[in-house]
Design an enzyme around this catalytic site. Structure first.
Site: not given
Ligand code: IVH
Length: 679
Positions: A421, A436, A290, A116, A225, A34, A114, A137, A83-84, A441, A173, A314, A118, A418, A36-37
Site C-alpha cells: 500500500c 505497515c 522400546k 516413528k 503401536y 469389490d 518401530e 493425545r 511423548s518421547l 492496507c 498413530e 530421529k 509422522d 509497504c 462381491e463386497y
Molecule cells: S510410542 C510412551 N511408537 O511419537 C511411548 N510413538 O513423541 C509413546 N509416534 O505422540 C509413544 N510412531 O504420536 C510410539 N511407533 C511409535 C510411534 C510413536 C509415532 C509418535 C506418537 C507420540 C510421539 C512421541
C-alpha cells in the site's frame, strides 16, 4: 422370513463384511472382489432399512455418522499419553543405553524397533469388545473426543470378534500416506480450498473435522503401536507379544516392526530405514526404540512426560544447497513485513522447494544471507524449509548485505514503504518485525477477512483465502464488517459462486452473529491477541463496549496480559478505522452483549517451568520470557530437575546436554510459538 432369521442373516453379513474389511484394510490381502463386497453391503443396508430396530452402532453400515457435532468434548486419559525423548546420533543413543544399564543394574532385556510415524497420536478404548471412545493425545492428560471421526477409518475395528479384555485401550498413530495427501491437495487446489502443508497436518486437520462425513472422505489410516491399558486379564509380559495379541484381535500393526536383541541391531534398523525412508508410502521422521519387557518398563517409569524405557532416534534433517535468487517481502495479517527467499527450485527428500521463510531482518543479518548467495536449506520433521546459512565461498562478489529499509526503499517518497500500500513502514522498539501501520492496507484487509471468517474465529464457512481476495478485488467489501452487508446478488458476481453456494455463505454469515464474545475479540485480529487472550478479555469485560474503554492499566491487571499486549489492545481500539469497523459490526447486529459465564480457567502454562537456550528468531528472549510469565509459567536461567521444557533456539548452549541428562523435554522455537499462542 421371521425376525429371528433376519437377525441371523444380518449378523452373518456383518461378521463376513468385517472379516473382508480386515483382510482388505488391515492385512492388505483381499479374498473377494469389490463387487462381491458391495453386494453384501447392499444386502445389509436393505435389511437394516427394513428393520431399523436391528441397527447397531458397530454395524459396518454405521461407520460414518450422519450429523456434524457442534464441538468436541474433552476426555481425560485414564493413563497419561506420554511423548518421547529424542536422540539424534548413535553416540546419543549409546548414552541413553548406558543410562539404562545403570538404572537396570544388569537385568536382561531386548528392544522393539518401530518406525516413528509422522501423524497424530490417538487412543482407542474398547468396552466389551466394542469401540467406545477415540481420542486425540491433546496435552497428554486431556484429549479431544474424536470417536465419530476415528470410526470412519476402515482399519479401526468397531467390534472385536475374539475374546478380549473387558475394557482396554490401544494407542497408535493416525496418518495419511504421501499419495493420499498429494491427491487430497490436488482436489483442494481445484476447489480453491487452502492446501495442507504436509501429510501430518492433513491427517490432523481431517481428524478435527466436526462433521464425520468430511473425515470419511479423507484417506486416513492408522498403525497401533502399543497397548495403553487393559483390565482383568492376563497379558503377555513383553511389548512384542502384546503387539502380536493386538494383531490377532484385528488391529493394524506396522509390519516393519522388528525385535532387536541388542543396541547394535537397533542401530542397524535405524541405518536401514534412514536410507530408505523415502521408499515408505508415509512419512516417518525417525525410529522409536522400546524396551521389550513390560515389567522393566514399569520399573523404569517416566521422567517429566517421557518414559525412560523408550526413545525416538530421529533421522537427520534433510539438507540441500541452492541459489537464493531474491529476497521478497510479503505483508502479514497484522501488517508484519515477512521476508522470504525465492529459490532456484531444489528437491529435498522428494519435495520441490521454491521458497523459504527468512523470519526477520535480524535473523537474515545474523546469518548474513544475501541475494545471489548459494545457501544451505534444511527440511526438518516439517515440510517448511529453513535456511541454515550461506556458503560464503560461493558468494558473488557484488552480493550486498540485507537491509529491510534498503529493500523497501521508495526513492520517490524517500522512505521505506509497504510493498502493498505504500505506507511508510515502522519498527516498534523492542520488536524484531517491521510493520505497515495502515489498517486499510489491502493485503492486510484480505487476510483479516480470512482470519475473521476462520474456524477458530467466527467460523464462516466458504470464506477462505480465494473468496476474501475475490471480494476485495470486486470491491464488494473493504473490511470484515462489510461481510454482514453482502447480498446474494453481490456474491453471484463472483465467478465461482452459484446461487446454492451463495445461500450457504449468507446463512453461515448470519449464523456467525451468535458467536460468543471471545470469538469476536479473537476475530478482530488485534496484534498479539490469540484465542487464549481473547478468552481472558471476554471473561473479564463481558462486553465489547467495556473492553473498548479499558485502559492499559486495567488490562495489565489481568493475569496473563502484559504491557505489550495491553498496548496493542488500546492502540487497536483507539484507531479511527477500527472503531468505524466495530460501528458497522454493531449496525449489523453482530456484537454480543454479555459473555456467557465461562468456567474460570487456569492460565494455560500454570505451574510450568521453562528454560531458554540459544537465540530465537521471532522474538527476543526477554519477550518470550515475558509471554511465558503472562501465561502463568515461569522462566528460569538454569536447567534443574524441576524444569519442564528446555526451549532450544539457534546455537544452543551446554544446557542441552544437561537437559538431556535429566531427561527434560526439549522444544524448538516453533513449538514454543504454538504453546504461547502467538499469531
Ligand atoms: S510410542 C510412551 N511408537 O511419537 C511411548 N510413538 O513423541 C509413546 N509416534 O505422540 C509413544 N510412531 O504420536 C510410539 N511407533 C511409535 C510411534 C510413536 C509415532 C509418535 C506418537 C507420540 C510421539 C512421541
Amino acid at each position: 422370513m421371521d425376525t429371528e432369521q433376519i437377525k441371523a442373516e444380518i449378523e452373518q453379513l456383518r461378521a463376513e463384511i468385517e472379516r473382508h474389511n480386515h483382510l482388505y484394510y488391515v492385512l492388505d490381502s483381499p479374498e473377494i472382489s469389490d463387487a462381491e463386497y458391495d453386494r453384501m453391503m447392499l444386502r445389509l443396508h436393505q435389511l437394516e432399512a427394513e428393520h431399523p430396530e436391528l441397527v447397531t452402532a458397530d454395524s459396518p453400515t454405521q461407520r460414518v455418522g450422519a450429523k456434524p457435532l457442534s464441538s468436541f468434548s474433552t476426555v481425560k486419559h485414564p493413563v497419561p499419553m506420554l511423548s518421547l525423548g529424542n536422540v539424534f546420533t548413535e553416540a546419543e543413543l549409546d548414552d541413553w543405553y548406558a543410562r539404562l544399564g545403570r538404572l537396570t543394574s544388569g537385568a536382561d532385556f531386548d528392544f522393539v524397533c518401530e518406525l516413528k510415524m509422522d501423524g497424530l497420536a490417538v487412543a482407542l478404548t474398547y468396552q466389551d469388545g466394542k469401540l467406545t471412545t477415540g481420542a486425540t493425545r491433546g496435552d497428554g492428560e486431556y484429549g479431544e473426543d474424536i470417536t465419530l471421526n476415528l470410526r470412519t477409518i476402515r482399519s479401526v475395528p468397531l467390534a472385536i470378534s475374539k475374546p478380549s479384555p473387558s475394557r482396554f485401550e490401544v494407542r497408535g498413530e493416525a496418518y495419511m500416506t504421501r499419495a493420499g495427501f498429494e491427491k487430497l491437495n490436488l482436489t483442494r487446489s481445484r476447489e480453491g480450498a487452502p492446501l495442507f502443508a504436509n501429510p501430518r497436518n492433513a491427517a490432523a486437520g481431517s481428524l478435527r473435522q466436526l462433521d464425520p462425513r468430511l473425515t470419511a472422505g479423507r484417506p486416513l489410516d492408522i498403525y497401533i503401536y502399543m497397548l495403553g491399558y487393559a483390565d482383568n486379564s492376563l497379558l503377555p509380559p513383553t511389548h512384542w507379544e502384546r503387539l502380536e495379541l493386538l494383531k490377532s484381535l484385528g488391529f493394524k500393526i506396522n509390519p516393519n516392526n522388528r525385535r532387536a536383541p541388542n543396541i547394535e541391531e537397533v542401530k542397524e534398523f535405524y541405518r536401514f530405514w534412514k536410507d530408505r525412508r523415502h521408499d515408505l508410502p508415509y512419512e516417518a521422521d525417525g525410529i522409536v526404540v522400546k524396551i521389550n519387557q513390560i515389567e522393566l518398563q514399569q520399573r523404569l517409569g517416566d521422567v517429566g512426560r517421557e518414559p525412560r524405557w523408550a526413545v525416538a532416534f530421529k533421522f537427520p534433517a534433510l539438507q540441500a544447497t541452492t541459489r537464493l535468487k531474491e529476497i521478497r517481502i510479503s505483508v502479514g495479517r497484522t501488517g508484519t513485513m515477512n521476508p522470504y527467499a525465492v529459490l532456484e527450485p531444489v528437491q529435498i527428500g522428494g519435495v520441490t522447494v521454491k521458497q523459504a521463510t527468512l523470519h526477520n531482518e535480524d535473523d537474515i543479518v545474523r546469518k548474513d544471507i544475501r541475494e545471489g548467495d548459494t545457501i544451505i536449506l534444511q527440511r526438518a520433521g516439517d515440510v517448511i524449509p529453513q535456511v541454515v546459512g550461506p556458503v560464503v565461498a560461493k558468494r558473488p562478489p557484488d552480493a550486498r548485505p540485507f537491509s529491510m529499509i534498503e529493500k523497501l526503499y521508495d526513492p520517490r517518497k524517500g522512505l521505506a514503504a509497504c510493498p502493498e500500500c505504500g505506507s511508510a513502514i515502522v519498527k516498534p522498539a523492542e520488536e524484531v518485525m517491521y510493520y505497515c501501520p495502515d489498517a486499510a492496507c489491502p493485503a492486510q484487509a484480505e487476510q483479516r477477512i480470512e482470519h475473521f471468517a476462520s474456524r477458530s474465529a467466527m467460523d464462516i464457512r466458504g470464506i477462505g483465502e480465494q473468496l476474501s481476495a475475490a471480494l476485495m478485488r470486486k470491491a464488494l467489501v473493504q473490511d470484515f464488517a462489510d461481510l454482514y452487508y453482502l447480498t446474494e446478488s453481490d456474491l453471484l458476481q463472483l465467478e465461482a459462486t452459484k446461487s446454492k453456494k451463495a445461500a450457504n455463505i449468507l446463512a453461515s454469515i448470519a449464523r456467525s452473529k451468535q458467536k460468543p464474545l471471545d470469538r469476536l475479540v479473537f476475530a478482530l485480529g488485534i496484534r498479539h491477541v490469540g484465542s487464549e487472550t481473547a478468552e481472558l478479555l471476554a471473561n473479564r469485560f463481558k462486553s465489547l463496549d467495556r473492553l473498548m474503554e479499558a485502559t492499559a492499566e486495567e488490562l495489565t491487571r489481568i493475569p496473563g496480559i502484559g504491557p505489550r499486549i495491553a498496548e496493542s489492545i488500546t492502540a487497536f481500539f483507539s484507531n479511527e478505522a477500527n472503531r468505524h469497523i466495530i460501528q458497522k459490526l454493531k449496525g449489523a447486529g453482530v456484537v454480543p452483549e454479555e459473555q456467557p459465564a465461562a468456567a474460570s480457567r487456569q492460565l494455560p502454562l500454570e505451574g510450568l517451568e521453562f528454560v531458554i537456550t540459544g537465540k530465537l528468531s521471532r522474538f527476543t528472549r526477554e519477550q518470550a520470557e515475558q509471554r511465558i510469565k503472562d501465561l502463568g509459567g515461569s522462566a528460569k536461567s538454569d536447567v534443574t530437575r524441576k524444569t519442564n521444557y528446555l526451549v532450544t533456539g539457534m546455537e544452543p548452549g551446554s544446557k542441552v546436554e544437561r537437559a538431556r541428562k535429566l531427561g527434560i523435554t526439549e522444544i524448538n522455537e516453533s513449538e514454543l510459538v504454538n504453546m504461547l499462542g502467538f499469531s
